[in-house]
Enzyme design. Structure first.
Site, mmCIF file in Angstrom:
data_model
loop_
_atom_site.group_PDB
_atom_site.id
_atom_site.type_symbol
_atom_site.label_atom_id
_atom_site.label_comp_id
_atom_site.label_asym_id
_atom_site.label_seq_id
_atom_site.Cartn_x
_atom_site.Cartn_y
_atom_site.Cartn_z
ATOM 1 C CD GLU A 1 5.327 17.681 -22.981
ATOM 2 O OE1 GLU A 1 4.600 18.566 -22.480
ATOM 3 O OE2 GLU A 1 4.860 16.691 -23.590
ATOM 4 C CG ASN B 1 -4.322 17.399 -23.241
ATOM 5 O OD1 ASN B 1 -3.436 16.549 -23.280
ATOM 6 N ND2 ASN B 1 -5.445 17.301 -23.940
ATOM 7 N NE ARG C 1 -4.224 -1.696 1.900
ATOM 8 C CZ ARG C 1 -4.332 -2.612 2.844
ATOM 9 N NH1 ARG C 1 -3.518 -2.597 3.879
ATOM 10 N NH2 ARG C 1 -5.257 -3.536 2.760
ATOM 11 C CE LYS D 1 -2.000 13.295 -15.584
ATOM 12 N NZ LYS D 1 -2.281 13.786 -16.951
ATOM 13 C CG HIS E 1 5.426 12.630 -26.181
ATOM 14 N ND1 HIS E 1 4.078 12.407 -26.337
ATOM 15 C CD2 HIS E 1 5.528 13.644 -25.259
ATOM 16 C CE1 HIS E 1 3.394 13.226 -25.545
ATOM 17 N NE2 HIS E 1 4.254 13.982 -24.888
ATOM 18 C CE LYS F 1 3.171 17.560 -14.646
ATOM 19 N NZ LYS F 1 3.513 16.360 -15.378
ATOM 20 C CG HIS G 1 -1.858 12.467 -27.209
ATOM 21 N ND1 HIS G 1 -2.589 12.863 -26.105
ATOM 22 C CD2 HIS G 1 -0.615 12.183 -26.756
ATOM 23 C CE1 HIS G 1 -1.806 12.825 -25.036
ATOM 24 N NE2 HIS G 1 -0.610 12.420 -25.403
ATOM 25 C CD GLU H 1 -5.486 15.341 -16.736
ATOM 26 O OE1 GLU H 1 -4.883 15.941 -17.607
ATOM 27 O OE2 GLU H 1 -5.377 14.106 -16.561
ATOM 28 C CG HIS I 1 -0.031 16.864 -25.060
ATOM 29 N ND1 HIS I 1 0.611 18.062 -24.842
ATOM 30 C CD2 HIS I 1 0.845 15.903 -24.663
ATOM 31 C CE1 HIS I 1 1.809 17.828 -24.335
ATOM 32 N NE2 HIS I 1 1.984 16.530 -24.209
ATOM 33 N NE ARG J 1 -1.727 16.673 -13.892
ATOM 34 C CZ ARG J 1 -1.019 15.907 -13.083
ATOM 35 N NH1 ARG J 1 -1.422 15.727 -11.835
ATOM 36 N NH2 ARG J 1 0.079 15.323 -13.500
HETATM 37 N N1 GLY Z 1 1.664 15.441 -18.713
HETATM 38 C C1 GLY Z 1 0.624 16.291 -18.296
HETATM 39 C C2 GLY Z 1 0.229 16.060 -16.872
HETATM 40 O O1 GLY Z 1 0.994 15.524 -16.099
HETATM 41 O O2 GLY Z 1 -0.868 16.383 -16.506
#
Ligand code: GLY
Length: 344
Positions: free
Chosen positions: A163, A222, A99, A121, A244, A204, A229, A214, A225, A218
């Site tokens: 980025e 994007n 955990r 993330k 990328h 960020k 993407h 998000e 993207h 957040r």
């Molecule tokens: N890569 C964008 C974010 O971490 O939200």
């Protein structure tokens, strides 16, 4: 709150963190390339394959097995040394083991330093979908350094730089102009680049602090993207993947054009950005015969709703609007202008 350490004295910073926490075991997770940076090899090292194809549940299972064997407990420390693949996978493996075991990220690529390692993330690819399984689980500390970049392939530097540009577009016109002066053929100025990273990562961090999961703001991250993407996925589907950040750079120009068409974003900034991307992110692989495929991918982007195409757009550099719906005609017009800008 993540503790961010900007330094080129990486070894000393890691030693301080290790000693501060009174951990019973320190486990390193590295890929086959970054493991070579550890000499002599530490007693508890888990080496995984590199590349996105290894960002799988099988790899995580192996990491958990090794952690069991090594006797990792909640009083242990995991150090992820690598690019986004290592910090995403290693972060999730650590966050789920018993955990949650404390972990720190030491990104070794520009893309990792400015994006993947920061903001919580974590996860893996699953069922053919990227980052399908995972969790928001921030590293306790992130050590950000430029000392790994001297040996980074130019393509990878450019990929991460897209980025960095994105963060400047979300925040600061002067920084945006400064970045557009960047010369990739010059040797790395470590002090300057570390300062650029400090500013970029702060953009960020500030956005993530206001919306960690998000739910709204957040999505500003994007920028570039939605379209980027689609470029990345179509190139991948055709067996000719593009880095990328190259897809993001082309996406940033397209979304700057959309911002101009829909929100009056200044055309001189579209041209400045377009010229930089034309000069540094070559070999755009698509033409007008690809528009239908690209539009279909944008409609199915996991962040779009009800088949609509939504983007983050800008009114000016530093002023973003999330959840902007754009029509296929808008995107088609923007793609035409992008190709014109890139001279393809
Ligand atoms: N890569 C964008 C974010 O971490 O939200």
């Amino acid at each position: 709150m993540q503790n961010l350490i900007f330094t080129n004295e990486v070894k000393a910073a890691i030693e301080r963190l290790e000693h501060d926490g009174a951990h019973n075991i320190t486990v390193w997770i590295a890929d086959v390339n970054t493991a070579r940076l550890l000499s002599p090899a530490p007693p508890h090292l888990i080496t995984i394959g590199d590349g996105d194809e290894n960002k799988t549940l099988e790899t995580v299972t192996r990491v958990w097995d090794e952690m069991e064997r090594m006797g990792v407990t909640r009083h242990s420390l995991v150090i992820n040394l690598g690019g986004g693949m290592v910090t995403d996978l290693g972060g999730w493996a650590a966050a789920t083991f018993k955990r949650g075991v404390r972990f720190i990220n030491v990104p070794t690529t520009l893309l990792g330093a400015v994006d993947a390692a920061v903001g919580g993330k974590t996860g893996i690819n699953y069922g053919g979908l990227k980052n399908e399984i995972g969790a928001f689980a921030p590293a306790s500390d992130v050590i950000i350094s430029t000392c790994f970049f001297d040996t980074l392939p130019l393509q990878e530097m450019k990929s991460g730089f897209a980025e960095v540009l994105k963060h400047a577009m979300l925040s600061d016109h002067d920084e945006f102009l400064r970045l557009l002066d960047h010369d990739f053929s010059a040797p790395i100025n470590h002090d300057d680049l570390l300062e650029r990273l400090r500013r970029s990562v702060q953009v960020k961090v500030d956005i993530v602090a206001r919306d960690p999961n998000e739910q709204g703001e957040r999505k500003a991250l994007n920028l570039g993207h939605t379209v980027g993407h689609a470029f990345e996925s179509l190139a991948m589907k055709r067996g000719k993947p593009v880095p990328h950040g190259y897809a993001v750079a082309w996406g940033l120009v397209t979304e700057a054009v959309l911002s101009h068409l829909l929100l009056k974003f200044p055309s001189e900034d579209v041209h400045r950005l377009g010229n930089f991307v034309r000069d540094n992110y070559r070999d755009f692989p698509f033409n007008c015969d690809d528009y239908d495929d690209l539009l279909a991918l944008m409609r199915h982007d996991k962040k779009s709703r009800d088949g609509e195409i939504t983007c983050t757009l800008l009114t000016v550099i530093g002023d973003y609007r999330i959840d902007q719906t754009v029509t296929p005609d808008d995107v088609t017009a923007a793609l035409d202008i992008l190709r014109d800008q890139l001279g393809v």
